[in-house]
Design a protein around this motif. Structure first.
Motif, PDB file in Angstrom:
ATOM      1  N   ALA A   1       0.986  -1.177   0.136  1.00  0.00           N
ATOM      2  CA  ALA A   1       0.074  -0.070  -0.026  1.00  0.00           C
ATOM      3  C   ALA A   1       0.892   1.193  -0.127  1.00  0.00           C
ATOM      4  O   ALA A   1       0.529   2.297  -0.616  1.00  0.00           O
ATOM      5  CB  ALA A   1      -0.900  -0.071   1.226  1.00  0.00           C
ATOM      6  N   PRO A   2       1.710   1.392   0.637  1.00  0.00           N
ATOM      7  CA  PRO A   2       2.841   2.731   0.695  1.00  0.00           C
ATOM      8  C   PRO A   2       3.213   2.766  -0.740  1.00  0.00           C
ATOM      9  O   PRO A   2       3.494   4.080  -1.034  1.00  0.00           O
ATOM     10  CB  PRO A   2       3.855   2.260   1.677  1.00  0.00           C
ATOM     11  N   LEU A   3       3.590   1.657  -1.341  1.00  0.00           N
ATOM     12  CA  LEU A   3       4.262   2.076  -2.775  1.00  0.00           C
ATOM     13  C   LEU A   3       2.990   2.366  -3.820  1.00  0.00           C
ATOM     14  O   LEU A   3       3.230   3.039  -4.643  1.00  0.00           O
ATOM     15  CB  LEU A   3       5.039   0.547  -3.075  1.00  0.00           C
ATOM     16  N   ILE A   4       1.930   1.356  -3.723  1.00  0.00           N
ATOM     17  CA  ILE A   4       0.999   1.705  -4.841  1.00  0.00           C
ATOM     18  C   ILE A   4       0.280   2.912  -4.544  1.00  0.00           C
ATOM     19  O   ILE A   4      -0.256   3.532  -5.736  1.00  0.00           O
ATOM     20  CB  ILE A   4       0.037   0.414  -4.603  1.00  0.00           C
ATOM     21  N   SER A   5       0.053   3.278  -3.386  1.00  0.00           N
ATOM     22  CA  SER A   5      -0.699   4.403  -2.946  1.00  0.00           C
ATOM     23  C   SER A   5      -0.006   5.910  -3.751  1.00  0.00           C
ATOM     24  O   SER A   5      -0.711   6.692  -3.991  1.00  0.00           O
ATOM     25  CB  SER A   5      -0.809   4.869  -1.733  1.00  0.00           C
ATOM     26  N   VAL A   6       1.084   5.904  -3.840  1.00  0.00           N
ATOM     27  CA  VAL A   6       1.857   6.907  -4.262  1.00  0.00           C
ATOM     28  C   VAL A   6       1.986   6.962  -6.004  1.00  0.00           C
ATOM     29  O   VAL A   6       2.262   7.959  -6.670  1.00  0.00           O
ATOM     30  CB  VAL A   6       2.949   7.414  -3.718  1.00  0.00           C
ATOM     31  N   LEU A   7       1.346   5.894  -6.503  1.00  0.00           N
ATOM     32  CA  LEU A   7       1.552   5.634  -8.044  1.00  0.00           C
ATOM     33  C   LEU A   7       0.436   6.623  -8.751  1.00  0.00           C
ATOM     34  O   LEU A   7       0.809   7.223  -9.785  1.00  0.00           O
ATOM     35  CB  LEU A   7       1.325   4.237  -8.425  1.00  0.00           C
ATOM     36  N   PRO A   8      -0.668   6.834  -8.339  1.00  0.00           N
ATOM     37  CA  PRO A   8      -1.639   7.785  -8.745  1.00  0.00           C
ATOM     38  C   PRO A   8      -1.326   8.974  -8.717  1.00  0.00           C
ATOM     39  O   PRO A   8      -1.084   9.439  -7.494  1.00  0.00           O
ATOM     40  CB  PRO A   8      -3.087   7.259  -8.567  1.00  0.00           C
ATOM     41  N   ALA A   9      -1.175   9.924  -9.634  1.00  0.00           N
ATOM     42  CA  ALA A   9      -0.969  11.437  -9.394  1.00  0.00           C
ATOM     43  C   ALA A   9      -2.159  11.971  -8.696  1.00  0.00           C
ATOM     44  O   ALA A   9      -3.150  11.273  -8.392  1.00  0.00           O
ATOM     45  CB  ALA A   9      -1.108  12.015 -10.734  1.00  0.00           C
ATOM     46  N   SER A  10      -2.060  13.336  -7.949  1.00  0.00           N
ATOM     47  CA  SER A  10      -3.194  13.683  -7.205  1.00  0.00           C
ATOM     48  C   SER A  10      -4.372  13.833  -7.970  1.00  0.00           C
ATOM     49  O   SER A  10      -4.340  14.161  -9.267  1.00  0.00           O
ATOM     50  CB  SER A  10      -2.604  15.076  -6.717  1.00  0.00           C
ATOM     51  N   GLY A  11      -5.470  13.243  -7.716  1.00  0.00           N
ATOM     52  CA  GLY A  11      -6.646  13.328  -8.492  1.00  0.00           C
ATOM     53  C   GLY A  11      -6.944  12.009  -9.193  1.00  0.00           C
ATOM     54  O   GLY A  11      -7.911  11.949  -9.961  1.00  0.00           O
ATOM     55  N   GLY A  12      -5.771  11.295  -9.474  1.00  0.00           N
ATOM     56  CA  GLY A  12      -5.748  10.053 -10.233  1.00  0.00           C
ATOM     57  C   GLY A  12      -6.673   8.915  -9.773  1.00  0.00           C
ATOM     58  O   GLY A  12      -6.938   8.963  -8.408  1.00  0.00           O
ATOM     59  N   LYS A  13      -6.982   8.054 -10.374  1.00  0.00           N
ATOM     60  CA  LYS A  13      -7.730   6.793 -10.012  1.00  0.00           C
ATOM     61  C   LYS A  13      -7.039   5.656  -9.862  1.00  0.00           C
ATOM     62  O   LYS A  13      -6.183   5.190 -10.577  1.00  0.00           O
ATOM     63  CB  LYS A  13      -8.721   6.578 -11.215  1.00  0.00           C
ATOM     64  N   LEU A  14      -7.509   4.960  -8.984  1.00  0.00           N
ATOM     65  CA  LEU A  14      -7.180   3.473  -8.399  1.00  0.00           C
ATOM     66  C   LEU A  14      -7.951   2.592  -8.690  1.00  0.00           C
ATOM     67  O   LEU A  14      -9.148   2.509  -8.031  1.00  0.00           O
ATOM     68  CB  LEU A  14      -6.466   3.421  -7.059  1.00  0.00           C
ATOM     69  N   ALA A  15      -7.548   1.378  -9.160  1.00  0.00           N
ATOM     70  CA  ALA A  15      -8.433   0.107  -9.029  1.00  0.00           C
ATOM     71  C   ALA A  15      -7.739  -0.986  -8.465  1.00  0.00           C
ATOM     72  O   ALA A  15      -6.759  -1.418  -8.995  1.00  0.00           O
ATOM     73  CB  ALA A  15      -9.214  -0.155 -10.368  1.00  0.00           C
ATOM     74  N   LEU A  16      -8.273  -1.732  -7.552  1.00  0.00           N
ATOM     75  CA  LEU A  16      -7.724  -3.023  -7.035  1.00  0.00           C
ATOM     76  C   LEU A  16      -8.183  -3.796  -6.964  1.00  0.00           C
ATOM     77  O   LEU A  16      -9.622  -4.017  -6.822  1.00  0.00           O
ATOM     78  CB  LEU A  16      -7.323  -2.552  -5.119  1.00  0.00           C
ATOM     79  N   SER A  17      -7.702  -5.198  -7.255  1.00  0.00           N
ATOM     80  CA  SER A  17      -8.675  -6.641  -7.351  1.00  0.00           C
ATOM     81  C   SER A  17      -7.635  -7.601  -6.974  1.00  0.00           C
ATOM     82  O   SER A  17      -6.530  -7.494  -6.632  1.00  0.00           O
ATOM     83  CB  SER A  17      -9.326  -6.728  -8.420  1.00  0.00           C
ATOM     84  N   GLY A  18      -8.337  -8.961  -7.115  1.00  0.00           N
ATOM     85  CA  GLY A  18      -7.770 -10.012  -6.566  1.00  0.00           C
ATOM     86  C   GLY A  18      -7.882 -10.374  -5.164  1.00  0.00           C
ATOM     87  O   GLY A  18      -7.296 -10.924  -4.396  1.00  0.00           O
ATOM     88  N   ILE A  19      -8.969  -9.640  -4.521  1.00  0.00           N
ATOM     89  CA  ILE A  19      -9.420  -9.483  -3.159  1.00  0.00           C
ATOM     90  C   ILE A  19     -10.674 -10.339  -3.054  1.00  0.00           C
ATOM     91  O   ILE A  19     -11.744  -9.934  -3.556  1.00  0.00           O
ATOM     92  CB  ILE A  19      -9.692  -7.836  -2.837  1.00  0.00           C
ATOM     93  N   LEU A  20     -10.853 -11.017  -1.950  1.00  0.00           N
ATOM     94  CA  LEU A  20     -12.102 -11.567  -1.777  1.00  0.00           C
ATOM     95  C   LEU A  20     -12.860 -10.883  -1.145  1.00  0.00           C
ATOM     96  O   LEU A  20     -12.603 -10.002  -0.358  1.00  0.00           O
ATOM     97  CB  LEU A  20     -11.829 -12.908  -0.865  1.00  0.00           C
ATOM     98  N   ALA A  21     -14.002 -10.888  -1.414  1.00  0.00           N
ATOM     99  CA  ALA A  21     -15.014 -10.080  -0.814  1.00  0.00           C
ATOM    100  C   ALA A  21     -15.053  -9.813   0.904  1.00  0.00           C
ATOM    101  O   ALA A  21     -14.877  -8.801   1.495  1.00  0.00           O
ATOM    102  CB  ALA A  21     -16.509 -10.172  -1.250  1.00  0.00           C
ATOM    103  N   SER A  22     -14.563 -10.863   1.685  1.00  0.00           N
ATOM    104  CA  SER A  22     -14.344 -11.079   2.790  1.00  0.00           C
ATOM    105  C   SER A  22     -12.991 -10.140   3.307  1.00  0.00           C
ATOM    106  O   SER A  22     -13.033  -9.949   4.522  1.00  0.00           O
ATOM    107  CB  SER A  22     -14.307 -12.403   3.321  1.00  0.00           C
ATOM    108  N   GLN A  23     -12.401 -10.120   2.435  1.00  0.00           N
ATOM    109  CA  GLN A  23     -11.206  -9.288   2.539  1.00  0.00           C
ATOM    110  C   GLN A  23     -11.121  -7.689   2.485  1.00  0.00           C
ATOM    111  O   GLN A  23     -10.103  -6.900   2.830  1.00  0.00           O
ATOM    112  CB  GLN A  23      -9.914  -9.747   1.951  1.00  0.00           C
ATOM    113  N   ALA A  24     -12.389  -7.195   1.804  1.00  0.00           N
ATOM    114  CA  ALA A  24     -12.353  -5.865   1.369  1.00  0.00           C
ATOM    115  C   ALA A  24     -12.128  -4.648   2.476  1.00  0.00           C
ATOM    116  O   ALA A  24     -11.192  -4.012   2.232  1.00  0.00           O
ATOM    117  CB  ALA A  24     -13.872  -5.837   0.844  1.00  0.00           C
ATOM    118  N   ASP A  25     -12.549  -5.119   3.420  1.00  0.00           N
ATOM    119  CA  ASP A  25     -12.510  -3.809   4.828  1.00  0.00           C
ATOM    120  C   ASP A  25     -10.998  -3.601   4.920  1.00  0.00           C
ATOM    121  O   ASP A  25     -10.482  -2.610   5.173  1.00  0.00           O
ATOM    122  CB  ASP A  25     -13.137  -4.429   5.953  1.00  0.00           C
ATOM    123  N   ASP A  26     -10.030  -5.227   5.051  1.00  0.00           N
ATOM    124  CA  ASP A  26      -8.771  -4.725   5.484  1.00  0.00           C
ATOM    125  C   ASP A  26      -7.980  -4.105   4.356  1.00  0.00           C
ATOM    126  O   ASP A  26      -7.393  -3.142   4.573  1.00  0.00           O
ATOM    127  CB  ASP A  26      -8.238  -6.228   5.448  1.00  0.00           C
TER     128      ASP A  26
END
Ligand SMILES: C[S@@+](CC[C@H](N)C(=O)[O-])C[C@H]1O[C@@H](n2cnc3c(N)ncnc32)[C@H](O)[C@@H]1O
Length: 293
Positions: free
Chosen positions: A240-265
């Protein structure tokens, strides 16, 4: 060498879970087949899923005690005692050919088609990605890839830069380029994924707009308008510390590979830097999207 095949008829929604159960019980491969043999699955507008009536076919070594496997499968909540199935012994055949025969063009969102590179495109006017995954992950049949593809289809990507973190076959980066992105960067820890992405980019005439890197080759301070990362929940949290800074300010992010039960984490790890949208689910998987603050 002969093999034993079990064919289980189910709904498209249950097919992945039954496939997992077959693999857990020793199947060497599992394929999905439209029960009614439609050459092309035509989803309703906005819908992306397997056929309504799907045969899940598991292939087992000829030595397998199938009665024992069936007894274990009967305990599965989606199957139950006396579940409907057909077992047959089959002769060896060209399994690569068999897999290719079962991979059909699929539509995601409104305009995007993923087409096996050995087939004709169903709609030449659509946005068509011609794909051969080779040894890499990413055909569009997995719910996580599908969630990312339909999200990309809904974005205005014209002239944008896109990072595909965990690019596999290159499917998401190439789809983004075909949907109008000016430039894309694919990153993967697996050299075979880099090779498959390169081959697929060439196949789609976008290789001059796609840069590919193993993580250790990745330039410093990478940044893009749009970032997609379809890896697993664990690495998404860890990185997360590395991926979070990849989108520029105002940029969009989509994450997957996540089970629905893991979404909150996973949401928790990104909530500080992003205004997150409601989580989207497909079967037991989900997609998290948001905009960088
Ligand atoms: C589930 S596949 C996704 C492939 C493709 N993007 C898709 O959506 O179908 C995940 C990919 O991420 C790669 N991967 C896993 N961990 C990674 C990491 N820490 N950094 C970069 N790539 C990673 C894997 O090698 C694999 O190709």
């Amino acid at each position: 060498m002969p093999w034993i095949q079990i064919k289980i008829n189910t709904s498209g929604a249950n097919a992945e879970a039954i496939s997992d159960a077959l693999i857990e019980n020793g199947a060497v491969s599992v394929t999905f087949q439209d029960t009614h043999d439609n050459p092309v699955y035509e989803p309703l507008p906005g819908e992306t899923r397997l056929w309504g009536d799907t045969d899940v076919i598991g292939l087992f070594d000829a030595e397998t005690e199938m009665q024992q496997v069936i007894r274990v499968l009967e305990q599965h909540p989606l199957l139950g005692t006396g579940f409907h199935h057909k077992v047959e012994q089959i002769e060896d055949k060209d399994w690569e050919r068999e897999w290719m025969d079962n991979f059909h063009p699929m539509c995601f969102g409104k305009r995007l088609w993923i087409c096996p590179s050995w087939r004709d495109v169903p709609d030449p006017e659509a946005v068509n990605v011609m794909l051969d995954p080779g040894l890499a992950f990413g055909t569009g049949t997995h719910p996580t890839t599908s969630l990312c593809l339909s999200w990309l289809d809904g974005q205005d990507l014209n002239g944008k830069t896109v990072i595909d973190f965990g690019c596999g076959s290159g499917i998401l980066a190439i789809a983004a380029l075909k949907l109008g992105a000016a430039h894309a960067i694919g990153i993967d820890i697996d050299p075979q994924a880099i090779q498959a992405s390169r081959d697929n980019a060439e196949r789609n005439g976008v290789s001059d707009r796609l840069d590919l890197y193993l993580p250790e080759q990745q330039p410093e301070n990478l940044s893009a308008d749009v970032v997609v990362a379809n890896i697993l929940a664990g690495p998404l949290r860890e990185l997360a510390p590395l991926i979070s800074v990849l989108p520029a300010s105002g940029g969009k992010l989509a994450l997957s590979g996540i089970l629905a039960s893991q979404a909150d984490d996973v949401c928790e790890a990104y909530a500080q830097k992003f205004a997150l949208d409601p989580v989207a689910e497909k079967e037991e998987w989900c997609r998290i999207t948001g905009q960088r603050n």
